[in-house]
Design an enzyme around this catalytic site. Structure first.
Site, PDB file in Angstrom:
ATOM      1  N   ASP A  10      69.352  97.002  32.296  1.00  0.00           N
ATOM      2  CA  ASP A  10      69.518  95.880  31.378  1.00  0.00           C
ATOM      3  C   ASP A  10      70.998  95.542  31.424  1.00  0.00           C
ATOM      4  OD1 ASP A  10      69.081  93.972  29.325  1.00  0.00           O
ATOM      5  OD2 ASP A  10      69.779  95.424  27.840  1.00  0.00           O
ATOM      6  N   GLU A  69      66.633  92.900  34.661  1.00  0.00           N
ATOM      7  CA  GLU A  69      66.306  91.691  33.919  1.00  0.00           C
ATOM      8  C   GLU A  69      66.877  90.465  34.624  1.00  0.00           C
ATOM      9  OE1 GLU A  69      66.078  91.615  29.427  1.00  0.00           O
ATOM     10  OE2 GLU A  69      67.873  90.413  29.784  1.00  0.00           O
ATOM     11  N   ASP A 141      70.097  98.973  24.029  1.00  0.00           N
ATOM     12  CA  ASP A 141      70.234  98.588  25.439  1.00  0.00           C
ATOM     13  C   ASP A 141      69.467  99.538  26.360  1.00  0.00           C
ATOM     14  OD1 ASP A 141      72.124  96.272  25.249  1.00  0.00           O
ATOM     15  OD2 ASP A 141      73.331  97.791  24.235  1.00  0.00           O
TER      16      ASP A 141
END
Length: 185
Positions: A10, A69, A141
């Site tokens: 991420d 992502e 996160d």
């Protein structure tokens, strides 16, 4: 026994989350997760830090697959550019290890893990904790990275992936190889 190790990232220009899971005979198992807290220095130093840390994770855990992502449109163009650069160095690190890179939209990740593409961070954390049978909620996160890994695991085991290209809900994941990176230089 069929096992696949997935490393998911991420990306962020201040904090980058990572999550590592194993998929063993179709069942997911938590391996590790955490946050790469970046120094409060120039962007180039932070990007180097991301590259080195992701490279070290790749070396230590030797994942079979890599997921990250996708870029999303931010309100602040400068923030979006920094996020894209953070993604880029993580993608290069994976590509240099000959890994195919699978990209997933944040909405798709949330839909896959929570069942709601508009889920908030607390919902993602709770579902990741539940799905991976963790004793406590992972940091936000890290939970996002684990959610990306779970999304990828769900996509690959549902037959949605064919040679590194995921197709569900009108989205596809991009295959990034070392050749792609070299062509873009």
């Amino acid at each position: 026994m069929i096992m696949t190790r997935i490393l998911a990232i991420d990306p962020g220009s201040r904090i980058t989350g990572f999550g590592i899971i194993d998929v063993v005979n179709g069942k997911t198992r938590y391996v590790n997760s955490g946050c790469i807290k970046l120094p409060d220095e120039a962007l180039s130093v932070r990007l180097k830090h991301i590259f080195k840390y992701v490279s070290a994770l790749l070396e230590e855990y030797k994942p079979d697959e890599f997921a990250i992502e996708e870029v999303f449109l931010a309100k602040n163009a400068n923030s979006a550019l920094k996020l894209g650069q953070a993604r880029g160095v993580a993608i290069v690190a994976a590509s240099l290890q000959e890994l195919v890179v699978h990209e997933y939209a944040a909405r798709r990740v949330k839909q896959s893990v929570v069942g709601n593409g508009n889920a908030d961070k607390a919902q993602v954390q709770s579902m990741v904790q539940l799905l991976l049978n963790l004793s406590s909620k992972p940091q936000a996160d890290a939970a996002d990275a684990l959610a990306i890994a779970l999304c990828h695991a769900n996509t690959r085991t549902s037959g949605g992936l064919e040679y590194g290209v995921g197709k569900r809900a009108g989205r596809s994941s991009k295959r990034w190889t070392e050749q792609d990176v070299r062509k873009s230089l």
